[in-house]
Structure formats: structure tokens, C-alpha cells
Scaffold this active site. Sequence first.
Site, PDB file in Angstrom:
ATOM      1  N   TYR A   1      -7.091   3.300   2.414  1.00 27.58           N
ATOM      2  CA  TYR A   1      -6.643   2.101   1.690  1.00 27.58           C
ATOM      3  C   TYR A   1      -7.657   0.975   1.904  1.00 27.58           C
ATOM      4  O   TYR A   1      -8.117   0.336   0.956  1.00 27.58           O
ATOM      5  CB  TYR A   1      -5.256   1.695   2.177  1.00 27.58           C
ATOM      6  CG  TYR A   1      -4.587   0.640   1.333  1.00 27.58           C
ATOM      7  CD1 TYR A   1      -3.705   0.988   0.307  1.00 27.58           C
ATOM      8  CD2 TYR A   1      -4.813  -0.716   1.552  1.00 27.58           C
ATOM      9  CE1 TYR A   1      -3.081   0.015  -0.461  1.00 27.58           C
ATOM     10  CE2 TYR A   1      -4.196  -1.685   0.792  1.00 27.58           C
ATOM     11  CZ  TYR A   1      -3.328  -1.320  -0.208  1.00 27.58           C
ATOM     12  OH  TYR A   1      -2.712  -2.290  -0.972  1.00 27.58           O
TER      13      TYR A   1
ATOM     14  N   ASP B   1       4.819  -4.449  -2.916  1.00 24.82           N
ATOM     15  CA  ASP B   1       6.029  -3.997  -2.214  1.00 24.82           C
ATOM     16  C   ASP B   1       6.982  -5.158  -1.947  1.00 24.82           C
ATOM     17  O   ASP B   1       8.169  -5.115  -2.283  1.00 24.82           O
ATOM     18  CB  ASP B   1       5.663  -3.348  -0.874  1.00 24.82           C
ATOM     19  CG  ASP B   1       4.628  -2.253  -1.037  1.00 24.82           C
ATOM     20  OD1 ASP B   1       4.482  -1.761  -2.161  1.00 24.82           O
ATOM     21  OD2 ASP B   1       3.969  -1.905  -0.037  1.00 24.82           O
TER      22      ASP B   1
ATOM     23  N   ASP C   1      -2.508  -4.293  -7.527  1.00 23.19           N
ATOM     24  CA  ASP C   1      -2.067  -5.601  -6.988  1.00 23.19           C
ATOM     25  C   ASP C   1      -3.165  -6.374  -6.262  1.00 23.19           C
ATOM     26  O   ASP C   1      -3.348  -7.559  -6.493  1.00 23.19           O
ATOM     27  CB  ASP C   1      -0.783  -5.471  -6.133  1.00 23.19           C
ATOM     28  CG  ASP C   1      -0.887  -4.558  -4.924  1.00 23.19           C
ATOM     29  OD1 ASP C   1      -1.929  -3.875  -4.780  1.00 23.19           O
ATOM     30  OD2 ASP C   1       0.064  -4.531  -4.116  1.00 23.19           O
TER      31      ASP C   1
HETATM   32  C1  GLA Z   1       0.819   0.226  -0.957  1.00 26.10           C
HETATM   33  C2  GLA Z   1       0.526  -1.249  -0.750  1.00 26.10           C
HETATM   34  C3  GLA Z   1       0.721  -2.023  -2.046  1.00 26.10           C
HETATM   35  C4  GLA Z   1      -0.062  -1.391  -3.201  1.00 26.10           C
HETATM   36  C5  GLA Z   1       0.213   0.112  -3.262  1.00 26.10           C
HETATM   37  C6  GLA Z   1      -0.658   0.815  -4.286  1.00 26.10           C
HETATM   38  O1  GLA Z   1       2.166   0.421  -1.252  1.00 26.10           O
HETATM   39  O2  GLA Z   1       1.379  -1.776   0.250  1.00 26.10           O
HETATM   40  O3  GLA Z   1       0.344  -3.372  -1.870  1.00 26.10           O
HETATM   41  O4  GLA Z   1      -1.432  -1.676  -3.100  1.00 26.10           O
HETATM   42  O5  GLA Z   1       0.010   0.737  -2.004  1.00 26.10           O
HETATM   43  O6  GLA Z   1      -0.389   0.355  -5.570  1.00 26.10           O
END
Ligand code: GLA
Length: 406
Positions: free
Chosen positions: A240, A180, A45
Site C-alpha cells: 500500500y 473507510d 481516495d
Molecule cells: C484501504 C484504505 C483506503 C483505500 C482502500 C483502497 O481500505 O484504508 O483508504 O485506499 O484501501 O481503495
Amino acid sequence: MKQGKRARDYLGEIESELTRRFGQKGAVRFFRAPGRVDWLGSHTDYNQGLILASTVDREIIVGARLRNDKNLNLYSLNLEQEFRTGINNNVPDPKQVWANYPRGVISELAQTGMEIPGMDLVFYGDIPIGANLSSSAALEAATLEAILGLLDRPMTRWEKAFICWRAENFFVGMPCGILDQFTIINSEKDHLLFLDCDRLASELIPINFKPEAKSKSASAEVRLLVIDSGIGRALVKSEYKKRVAECRQAYNALRKAGFKIKNLSRLKPGQLKAVEKKLVPTLFKRVRHIVTENERVLKGKESARKQNFSELGKLFEQGYLSSSRDYENSITELDLLHDLLAEFPGILGTRIAGAGWGGCLVALARKPDLEKLQACLTETYRKKTGHKFRIFPVQTGDAPGELEAR
Ligand code: GLA
């Protein structure tokens, strides 16, 4: 939460907690938002890539009512924590992180020029916290539903998704993509949501996997299983952020090397050989994951249209390998669970849910014997990791909205 009870069984508790803590005056209304599970499209995303995801039939409910003053009163029944502040206080609190999600939504709404009165909000949910089913985005979406509902203000689903996304990025401080919030707000029960994060084009694909369906069709035998590793996600925030930075670095390096791309997701698999020559090995692995994952989403979309769960399972499996090898967002415990599951009859494929680094795996399985599965894996998992895991089947859940008064 008591065994077998779901969030909707707690409306009475929510209401009495709200009036007991914050006063008797005014009717309480209930709003809700579901969690989400990503089917394919891991970390694509924020690289403006592709996503295939659905809501789950687990949710966060908020009991809500307006006040006549400028106070904001929040309480989480799950955490047993209260937070009281002024509605206009827009400084995040590092000690009560959970409260920053609803407060972020209020702050973002206020920035659109909306006048927001004081309010009382009491939350309760049955989405496991920290399991990668996005209880946080559900918390944001439920709050937004409540405020718009109480103030009787319309808003498009797109605007709602972006308000929640902004709350998470700019108030909570998590530089996430739109997966999400967009899924929770735009998807529907019995559907998969396909989203192209670059073109911002989405599509709902009807999906039929209802374990309790009397139908004899093959898809009625398929279950979507969430396997919670029991490991918290302590690494998520730092790792992340590191991946977001690595992707940006890779993009800049490729642009410098002459690739005229708008984002990493514009790369095609046929270009990977040339890309490899321009990047250090770690950055190349990250890019390879993004490029191949986007391809898997496209294939998965077609498999979903045909209700072909075996094909989807294979894509789950390939996605897992790519995450584990190239994106390195797995951990030993998830790898162990994945390998144990792979041996079990009926498992069509397993992948890492959400960000990874702990939390859940998600699997597609045909007629799995869940008791046997739990019994077979428990001993080995506990011996090797010292942790307990749980399996629960999920279905798609209803889009956010208001619950009928009790
Ligand atoms: C988390 C983040 C999302 C996405 C996922 C991995 O859930 O909130 O935006 O990047 O990780 O796909």
C-alpha cells in the site's frame, strides 16, 4: 463467534467482561459502528479521486463507561487481549496494534483540546478481521461515538471522519485515504455514498437490494456477496505504501513534464496517450488505473441511480481487470476465485474489496444459489490453494450511534 449469532447478541458478554475485568462501578453504555464495502473507486481516495461505497450490516460494538481516574482500560473479546495504560499515554504500542486504533482516536481528540477522563472500553465485532471490510475504521468510529456519547459532546460527521482518519494515519501509521472512515461515518442504511475526495463533496444515493424483500422488482433479487479468500493481508502495509509513493512519483513526473494538474484524478482518459510517453511503464499502469477507475465511479453512480445492477456488475468486472492488470493489488488466490465465480450463473460482476493483496472479493449476483456456489467452488479452491473460502451476503448497515440500553 457462535454460528448464526451476531455482534448484538453479545451485549451481555461485553458488559460482564467489562465489570469482571475493570470493576463493578458505573453503568455500561453501548455504541457501535458498521464496516464498509467499496463498490467502485479502488485506491482513488489518496489520489483525490472518486468513490462509491456503502456500509455493511456487520459492526463493532463497544461497551463503555467513564472512570474517576486517568486510567484507560481496553479489552477485545474477539482477540481476547487486554491493554491497560494511562489516558494521556500517546505512544503507539507496536505489540498491541489493535489497541492503537482506539488509542489513536483518544490522542487525536486530546489534540483538539478536549479533556478526556479515564475510561473502560470492551469491544466485540462481527466484521471479519483482515478481510478488507474495514474493521479497523469501524473500531475507530465506534470508539469516537462512545467518547462523544459519554462526554455528551457534539461533533459534525465530517469532523468525526477526519479525527478517525488522522488516528489511522498519525497514530497507527497507515497512510490511508479517507474512504473507510468517511463511508462508515457518513453513509446510511439503504444508500450508496458517492464521494469526491478532492472537492470533498458527497451524495447519498438510495439503493434497493434487499434479498428478503417480498417485492417482485428485479432489484429485490440482487445480492451483494462478500467472498472471503481466507488469505491474510501480510503484504498490505508495504505494498500500500509503495502504491502511495508510486502515485506521488507519477504525479511529480507529470508536473515536471508540463501537465498542469492538481492531482492524478484531474487527468481525463483522452490524455492517457500523452501521459504514456512521459512515464515508465509501471507508473503509467498505476495512472491508467486511477483515471479509468474514476470514470467507472461516475458511470456507476448513474447506474446506481437507475438501480441498474447489471451495469454495475459490468463495472465491477472492469474494475477487477484494471486492479489486477494495472494496479497489481490482486494475488493468485483472488484471481482464481474471481475466475471461478465468473463461470457461475447469476454473477453480474466481481471486484477486489478495499486495499487488496488478500482479503475479500465483492460480487453482485442475481438470485444466486449460495449453497451450490459454495459447493461448486470449494473443492477446486481448496485443491489449488490449500485454503478455505467463505461467502456471505451483506446488506447496507446503520450509521454509527448508540444502542438502546439492554
Ligand atoms: C484501504 C484504505 C483506503 C483505500 C482502500 C483502497 O481500505 O484504508 O483508504 O485506499 O484501501 O481503495
